[in-house]
Design an enzyme around this catalytic site. Sequence first.
Site, PDB file in Angstrom:
ATOM      1  CG  ASP A 254       5.107  -5.819   8.048  1.00 29.85           C
ATOM      2  OD1 ASP A 254       6.427  -5.313   8.110  1.00 29.85           O
ATOM      3  OD2 ASP A 254       4.234  -4.699   7.988  1.00 29.85           O
TER       4      ASP A 254
ATOM      5  CG  HIS B 209       2.948   2.027   9.527  1.00 34.97           C
ATOM      6  ND1 HIS B 209       2.528   2.418   8.344  1.00 34.97           N
ATOM      7  CD2 HIS B 209       3.574   3.091  10.275  1.00 34.97           C
ATOM      8  CE1 HIS B 209       3.196   3.594   8.242  1.00 34.97           C
ATOM      9  NE2 HIS B 209       3.601   4.112   9.303  1.00 34.97           N
TER      10      HIS B 209
ATOM     11  CG  ASP C 171       7.940   0.620  16.479  1.00 37.23           C
ATOM     12  OD1 ASP C 171       8.461   1.758  16.618  1.00 37.23           O
ATOM     13  OD2 ASP C 171       7.998  -0.166  15.510  1.00 37.23           O
TER      14      ASP C 171
ATOM     15  CG  ASN D 174       4.224  -3.316  11.568  1.00 38.07           C
ATOM     16  OD1 ASN D 174       3.007  -2.981  11.196  1.00 38.07           O
ATOM     17  ND2 ASN D 174       5.318  -3.133  11.098  1.00 38.07           N
TER      18      ASN D 174
ATOM     19  CD  GLU E 277       6.894   5.407  15.775  1.00 41.06           C
ATOM     20  OE1 GLU E 277       7.607   6.154  15.302  1.00 41.06           O
ATOM     21  OE2 GLU E 277       6.641   4.480  15.565  1.00 41.06           O
TER      22      GLU E 277
END
Length: 560
Positions: A231, A265, A261, A168, A306
């Site tokens: 990001d 997002h 992870d 991410n 996740e």
Amino acid sequence: MLTSRRWLVSLFQMFTLTLLVMLLASGCESAAPAQKPTEEQALSANASTDHSSSMEADASTLKLNDALIPMGESDGVFYEIFVRSFYDTNGDGIGDLNGVTAKLDYLKELGIQHIWLMPINPSPSYHGYDVTDYYDIHPDYGTLEDFKLLLAEAHKRDMKIIMDLVVNHTSIEHPWFKEAMSDENSPKRDWYMWAEELGLDSGTRGAWGQQAWHELQGRHYLGIFWEGMPDLHMDQPEVRAEIKQIAEFWLKVGVDGFRLDAAKHVYEDFQNTSQDPQVVSSNQAWWQEFRTSVHEVNASAYLIGEVWDSPAVIGPFLNQGLDSAFNFDMSKRLISMAKDERDADIGAMISRIYSFYSKQSNGQFVDAPFLTNHDENRVMSELEGHIEHAKMAASLLLTLPGNPFIYYGEEIGMQGMKPDERIREPMIWTTERRSQGMTFSVEALSNPDTISVEAQMKDPNSLWTHYKKLLQYRQSDAILQQGGIQSYVTGVPEVAAFIRATADEARLVLHNLSSHPQQVKLEDAAAHSLHTLSFATADGAAISNGVVQLPPYSTIVLSP
């Protein structure tokens, strides 16, 4: 085989006739529609409820529809390791990869089947979630050759290793970001997101209301977790290609998959777009693209994400994307059941979720239950140091379907409450805290009285021994490993129960969550079909004439 099929047909006809008589006797009354919470509505609307092809199993009158919901095959129990705090082999106080290799036989003896390593790439932080080089090993942990040795030794023991892959964001110290920051004309500039260059409002808040944009040299870059973690811009084809290349590199080194992870997002960056269907679709499309690339290298690689959210949000990620996602809702339920000593009918909760997941994944999902992990207060602290409650939490976890995950130190009752350093403290191997192998780069402030592995392995009543007993039984019973789950209500509030079953056989699992002996009278169908005491965690458990005696804080498993 022919006789068996005729018997099943006769049984189905008898079932149908009985059901018809019951409907007529009741006047075919219609139930009023239930008022359900939003979460249940989301799951029910998508759930597949047609499991009639497997109406009856175990040659019994147990109705196993929910337990036979299609799902993928479990790999076994995973053990999460924070390498820095696990075991040190070179005397610098920092855990290393050779330390994990040195403890493979310990894990094997405990009953662990596979390992998840938290980030092992170079990073400026102690935790490693801000990577500076995706193609190397953190020098504190050793070398690439050390990692290859670990993989080889694990594979000799039929243990798989998955590694954390953090895509991410990178570290602000990563050469990619340094180049992007120093030269606006660099090709790497577009690998990150700059508000002014994308025409976005730098005042927009992040997905959970936090500051998302950070100023640098008059420009604002996106870093939804922290300013030190910029990001990556996933709309850029070069970025996606690089991430797939990184995965390919490690798969060829020998890893068996990845823990991904912040999986939701990748695109869900902002508070005002978190529920946008396009954002959800973009996340799903990326993980499908990633999975396709991974499977070209290793078709059996395991991908677990996740996705810290409700099952309704998790479901779409399981559609040709992730194999598993951690069951955060269930972790809270398990801990509260153990702490409150009260049943919460997790069989009903889980089977409802599984029905939704099965439809989303075409029957290929694998659940990933756990108690706590490196981002949460340790389970023993949540249970206020109550060892019997910790044993029951472990019993609940290790009798559930899927791939259960155990956080290092859970098996000895390590404690720790936020901040993060306190929940990632050194593994307590020996009573002497500075003995060989003990790490000290992170202080062990939360565990002054935690009984060591060394001592607990010698104690037949220890938490460690309890974990070992459960893990070994789980490995010996194919039904607990691969079976589905459905509700079984005992009528005794202190006893949690559920059925585990495959198309061939069933088990009834009962947990006495309380400090008092409990007696459960089984329903006729269960008493007729499941009458053998095949496993018990405590002396004094018994079954006679359909009545089960459960000692305090005990778990038993009944089989045909």
